[in-house]
Scaffold this motif. Sequence first.
Motif, short mmCIF file in Angstrom:
data_model
loop_
_atom_site.label_atom_id
_atom_site.label_comp_id
_atom_site.label_asym_id
_atom_site.label_seq_id
_atom_site.Cartn_x
_atom_site.Cartn_y
_atom_site.Cartn_z
N PHE A 170 0.81 -1.22 0.00
CA PHE A 170 0.00 0.00 0.00
C PHE A 170 0.85 1.27 0.00
O PHE A 170 0.31 2.37 0.15
CB PHE A 170 -0.95 -0.02 1.20
N ASN A 171 2.16 1.12 -0.15
CA ASN A 171 3.04 2.26 -0.35
C ASN A 171 3.32 2.42 -1.85
O ASN A 171 2.70 1.75 -2.68
CB ASN A 171 4.33 2.10 0.45
N TYR A 172 4.26 3.29 -2.18
CA TYR A 172 4.50 3.62 -3.59
C TYR A 172 5.98 3.49 -3.94
O TYR A 172 6.85 3.79 -3.12
CB TYR A 172 4.04 5.06 -3.88
N LEU A 173 6.24 3.04 -5.16
CA LEU A 173 7.61 2.88 -5.65
C LEU A 173 7.89 3.93 -6.72
O LEU A 173 7.04 4.23 -7.55
CB LEU A 173 7.79 1.48 -6.27
N SER A 174 9.10 4.49 -6.68
CA SER A 174 9.50 5.43 -7.74
C SER A 174 9.94 4.62 -8.95
O SER A 174 10.99 3.99 -8.95
CB SER A 174 10.64 6.33 -7.25
N THR A 175 9.09 4.60 -9.98
CA THR A 175 9.38 3.80 -11.17
C THR A 175 9.98 4.63 -12.31
O THR A 175 10.46 4.08 -13.29
CB THR A 175 8.11 3.09 -11.66
N SER A 176 9.93 5.95 -12.17
CA SER A 176 10.65 6.86 -13.08
C SER A 176 11.18 8.03 -12.25
O SER A 176 10.51 8.46 -11.31
CB SER A 176 9.74 7.41 -14.19
N LEU A 177 12.35 8.52 -12.60
CA LEU A 177 12.92 9.71 -11.96
C LEU A 177 13.22 10.75 -13.03
O LEU A 177 13.69 10.41 -14.12
CB LEU A 177 14.20 9.36 -11.19
N PHE A 178 12.96 12.02 -12.71
CA PHE A 178 13.12 13.11 -13.68
C PHE A 178 14.23 14.07 -13.23
O PHE A 178 14.31 14.41 -12.05
CB PHE A 178 11.80 13.87 -13.84
N TYR A 179 15.03 14.50 -14.19
CA TYR A 179 16.19 15.34 -13.93
C TYR A 179 16.15 16.57 -14.85
O TYR A 179 15.61 16.51 -15.96
CB TYR A 179 17.49 14.58 -14.20
N ALA A 180 16.75 17.66 -14.40
CA ALA A 180 16.84 18.88 -15.21
C ALA A 180 18.27 19.06 -15.71
O ALA A 180 19.22 18.95 -14.94
CB ALA A 180 16.43 20.09 -14.39
N GLU A 181 18.39 19.34 -16.99
CA GLU A 181 19.72 19.68 -17.53
C GLU A 181 20.17 21.03 -17.02
O GLU A 181 21.32 21.24 -16.69
CB GLU A 181 19.65 19.68 -19.06
N SER A 182 19.21 21.96 -16.93
CA SER A 182 19.52 23.29 -16.39
C SER A 182 18.23 23.93 -15.89
O SER A 182 17.13 23.52 -16.27
CB SER A 182 20.17 24.19 -17.44
N VAL A 183 18.38 24.91 -15.02
CA VAL A 183 17.24 25.72 -14.59
C VAL A 183 17.64 27.19 -14.65
O VAL A 183 18.81 27.54 -14.53
CB VAL A 183 16.75 25.37 -13.17
#
Length: 242
Positions: A170-183
């Motif tokens: 009933f918990n959650y798994l991080s199946t994708s992670l998102f990254y920024a090249e720049s901000v």
Amino acid sequence: MENNQDLTDLLALDLGINIVDRRPYAKEVFKWQDMDLLPHSSTDTLLCEIFEWNGRNWRTTGNNLIGYLFSGDALNTVKEQLINTPKHPALIPDFEFTKDSMVEYGLSLPSLFNIGVNGNIKNAKSFSVRVNGVTKSRITNIDSPGIEILKNYSLFTQSKSKTYRKNIKFNYLSTSLFYAESVEIFLEKESGVGLDVSFQTQNVEVDAKIDTDTKKHFVLKYSGNQAPFAAKFTKGKDFNIM
């Protein structure tokens, strides 16, 4: 489907909204991609980290699924594979966190990009963070270590059903992670207002476009081992069991 305008048009079409002469807002992108901000930013945040949802906020449990599925050398091998999971273009347009959305998300938002805020964001005339060149890593059932994880997960749900129900189902798994090249950071304030920004400079190239008492425009370009800022979460019981 590689340029920002094509992706922006697709987002607007899918969500049924009109976007003219502006970047998509973060809330629009997150809804379109079914992704959420992480509660913290760290270079050791891995795929398959286990999170809790309290109805309002995400919180990490401090555990990772692979810790339940592997041990010894096998655990070290899978961990290294997760660390080195390749990042690919996320195929989402560059987007923007506005001042209002930053207030809504809270002061933790800038820190997800290793930006320090000294003062109250609400005192700014305008404040925004623009996110450029988003990439993502993900777990799949056709590549390592996803194949091994899903195979062991299927066995685990049957052989360790009590542990599975207590910690994962009933918990959650991080199946994708998102990254920024720049901000890019845009800050405008009245003279004398106590509000400023600072940066972590390790693996960050800082380009100060404007830096005055009342206006600031910085471009932060990341390199090396990056920290993710967002994730796609999958409920444990819905994890794709082979």
